[in-house]
Design an enzyme around this catalytic site. Structure first.
Site, PDB file in Angstrom:
ATOM      1  N   LYS A  84       1.021  -1.104   0.056  1.00  0.00           N
ATOM      2  CA  LYS A  84       0.168  -0.025  -0.099  1.00  0.00           C
ATOM      3  C   LYS A  84       0.995   1.283   0.088  1.00  0.00           C
ATOM      4  CE  LYS A  84      -1.691   2.606   3.058  1.00  0.00           C
ATOM      5  NZ  LYS A  84      -1.857   3.894   2.322  1.00  0.00           N
ATOM      6  N   GLU A 106      11.114   1.035   9.626  1.00  0.00           N
ATOM      7  CA  GLU A 106      12.151   2.402   9.440  1.00  0.00           C
ATOM      8  C   GLU A 106      11.313   3.530  10.117  1.00  0.00           C
ATOM      9  OE1 GLU A 106      13.440   5.610   9.021  1.00  0.00           O
ATOM     10  OE2 GLU A 106      13.210   5.269   6.881  1.00  0.00           O
ATOM     11  N   CYS A 136      13.821  11.255   6.126  1.00  0.00           N
ATOM     12  CA  CYS A 136      14.030  10.688   7.456  1.00  0.00           C
ATOM     13  C   CYS A 136      15.363  10.895   7.798  1.00  0.00           C
ATOM     14  CB  CYS A 136      13.543   9.045   7.558  1.00  0.00           C
ATOM     15  SG  CYS A 136      14.451   8.179   6.241  1.00  0.00           S
ATOM     16  N   GLU A 148      10.921  14.972  15.462  1.00  0.00           N
ATOM     17  CA  GLU A 148      11.078  14.942  14.111  1.00  0.00           C
ATOM     18  C   GLU A 148      10.008  15.716  13.441  1.00  0.00           C
ATOM     19  OE1 GLU A 148      12.198  11.924  10.570  1.00  0.00           O
ATOM     20  OE2 GLU A 148      10.199  11.368  11.768  1.00  0.00           O
TER      21      GLU A 148
END
Length: 496
Positions: free
Chosen positions: A184, A259, A293, A393
């Site tokens: 997906k 991840e 990232c 983040e």
């Protein structure tokens, strides 16, 4: 289907089928008939519509993958490799169209010559290198060895920031190992994955080996780790969603790799070559509008060069041009309104927390930006390590500078977040480079490199809350296999 932006149009009729996803050999709508609008982040105009799928569509994709698995598993490795090499060739032939497609749905300017063909060829080269080992035995009438076998039907969920590369990382390695896959893509950027899947079929990947189901994470996405017949999962995204994925996998004892992002430090020592470091650090935080990232979002700098570095970073950031992907710019918009609001909120949190805005700190003004999700590249100084902008983040073009006095303090600050994905060290001292490479808690450490190792085939993954498992390395195909030990004894007992 033709995708049109404000001042440029790109025909994608050969690569996309509007409102369809790939299940088995068919391009089909969702089981419910619902769709999701894919929006151009530079102007909020409609790019395309995709199926809004749910668990029923995932189940149909699993059925198709199960039917395709035995034949694909039993296809010899050299043939599988040749098919994947042909897929890479087709990607290369369509590289400009794919690059423009991803630029439009993600919002980024072109990154130059595509690395996707080389990425897939690296994977294809591993297919016939999947080997077991011979094992010692207690008696001469027995032999022992291991087999590397695919899991069967596997699943993956990928994010929107680099959909082409993420798709090939997961799909390429999984099918190279002999698995079939249900994947997906993110609802904000599903078009490049769908186009890559179309090229895979054209290259000869059999129907059902790759199945692309589109939809929201809470619907189609949640159904993948919850499915009892999906035997391994790959997920890239946020820690919060990663935790939910892991909980769902635990119910079926499904192995997975995660991840989950980063808050990457860039440690700058007094002897650093700032002529090289400053442009690299600014490029690292503005590439893809900071939506990477591995972006180096924290600069941990020795106090003796702190003021000079801040001045040079500010000057370099002010050179960054912002605008739609088809303009001669270096930075585009954020992906969507949610991310736009998130980044602006973090900028306000930084201001309220006492950090100083050196440059940026808002949104660009002018007709060029229209209704797009544009923000200014932003540099904060006098950031303390415990501030939210230094701990969380942001996933935007926001760079925080933290001054330290010693190497020990630099290590403590660099390691002082929940993340451990990438870290960089800027120094000309080999001793410092060696000590820092060992001391930094990160899956990748770059010395005089702003984003990471910068090598071909370097395993990529994180420590701590950045996840576990590795992709992209020489073991990327092996990671999609499981090990079987075989013990074979002669039917006739030896005579002594």
């Amino acid at each position: 289907m033709t995708i049109t932006s404000a001042s440029t149009s790109t025909s994608t009729d050969s690569l996309l089928i509007d409102g369809r996803q790939l299940i088995g050999r068919e391009w089909v709508p969702s089981a419910t008939g619902r769709t999701i609008d894919v929006i151009n982040p530079a102007n909020r105009e409609l790019l395309a519509r995709i199926p809004r799928s749910d668990a029923a569509d995932v189940d149909a994709a699993v059925e198709a993958a199960e039917q395709a698995f035995p034949a694909w598993r039993d296809t010899n490795a050299s043939v599988r490799a040749s098919i994947i090499f042909r897929w890479a060739d087709l990607i290369e032939q369509n590289a400009d169209e794919l690059d423009q497609l991803e630029s439009q749905e993600v919002g980024r300017p072109s990154w130059g010559p595509s690395r996707l063909p080389a990425q897939l060829r690296f994977i294809a080269g591993q297919v016939d290198k999947v080997q077991g080992v011979s094992l010692p035995t207690y008696s001469p009438d027995t032999i022992g060895f291991t087999l590397r076998e695919p899991y069967g039907v596997v699943g993956a969920i990928i994010p929107w920031n680099a959909p082409g590369a993420m798709f090939l990382n997961e799909v390429g390695a999984a099918i190279a190992a002999g698995n079939t896959i249900v994947i997906k893509p993110a609802e904000d950027a599903p078009l490049t994955p769908l186009a890559l899947a179309k090229l895979a079929l054209d290259a000869g990947v059999p129907a059902g080996v790759i199945n692309v189901v589109t939809g929201y994470g809470s619907e189609a996405g949640a159904a993948i780790p919850a499915h009892p017949r999906i035997r391994r999962i790959g997920f890239t995204g946020s820690p919060a969603t990663g935790s939910l994925i892991m909980e769902a996998c635990a119910r079926n004892l499904t192995p997975l790799h995660l991840e989950l992002g980063g808050k990457s430090p860039q440690v700058v020592f007094a002897d650093a070559d700032l002529d090289a470091a400053v442009p690299a650090m600014v490029a690292g935080i503005t590439l893809n509008t900071g939506q990477i990232c591995a972006a180096g979002s924290r600069v941990v700098v020795m106090r003796s060069i702190h003021a000079e570095l801040v001045d040079r970073l500010a000057a370099e950031m002010q050179k960054v041009t912002v605008g739609p992907w088809h303009q001669p710019v270096t930075m585009g918009p954020l992906i969507n309104e949610k991310q736009y609001d998130r980044v602006l909120n973090y900028i306000e949190l930084g201001k309220q927390g006492g950090a100083d805005v050196v440059t940026g700190g808002g949104v660009p003004q002018g007709d060029l930006y229209g209704n797009g999700f544009f923000v200014q590249p932003t540099l904060f100084d006098n950031v303390s390590p415990d501030m939210r902008i230094a701990q969380e983040e942001i996933f935007g073009p926001v760079l925080s500078v933290i001054a330290v006095d010693t190497e020990e303090e630099a290590i403590a600050v660099a390691n002082g977040t929940d993340y451990g994905l990438v870290a960089s060290v800027w120094t000309q001292d080999v001793g410092i480079a060696v000590r820092m490479s060992r001391a930094l808690n990160a899956g990748q450490v770059g010395v005089n490199n702003a984003i990471g190792a910068g090598v071909i085939g370097g395993p990529f993954g994180g420590y701590k809350n950045s996840g576990f498992g590795r992709t992209m390395g020489a073991d990327s195909v092996l990671n999609w296999t499981q090990v079987k030990t075989v013990s074979m004894r002669s039917a006739t007992l030896p005579q002594f």
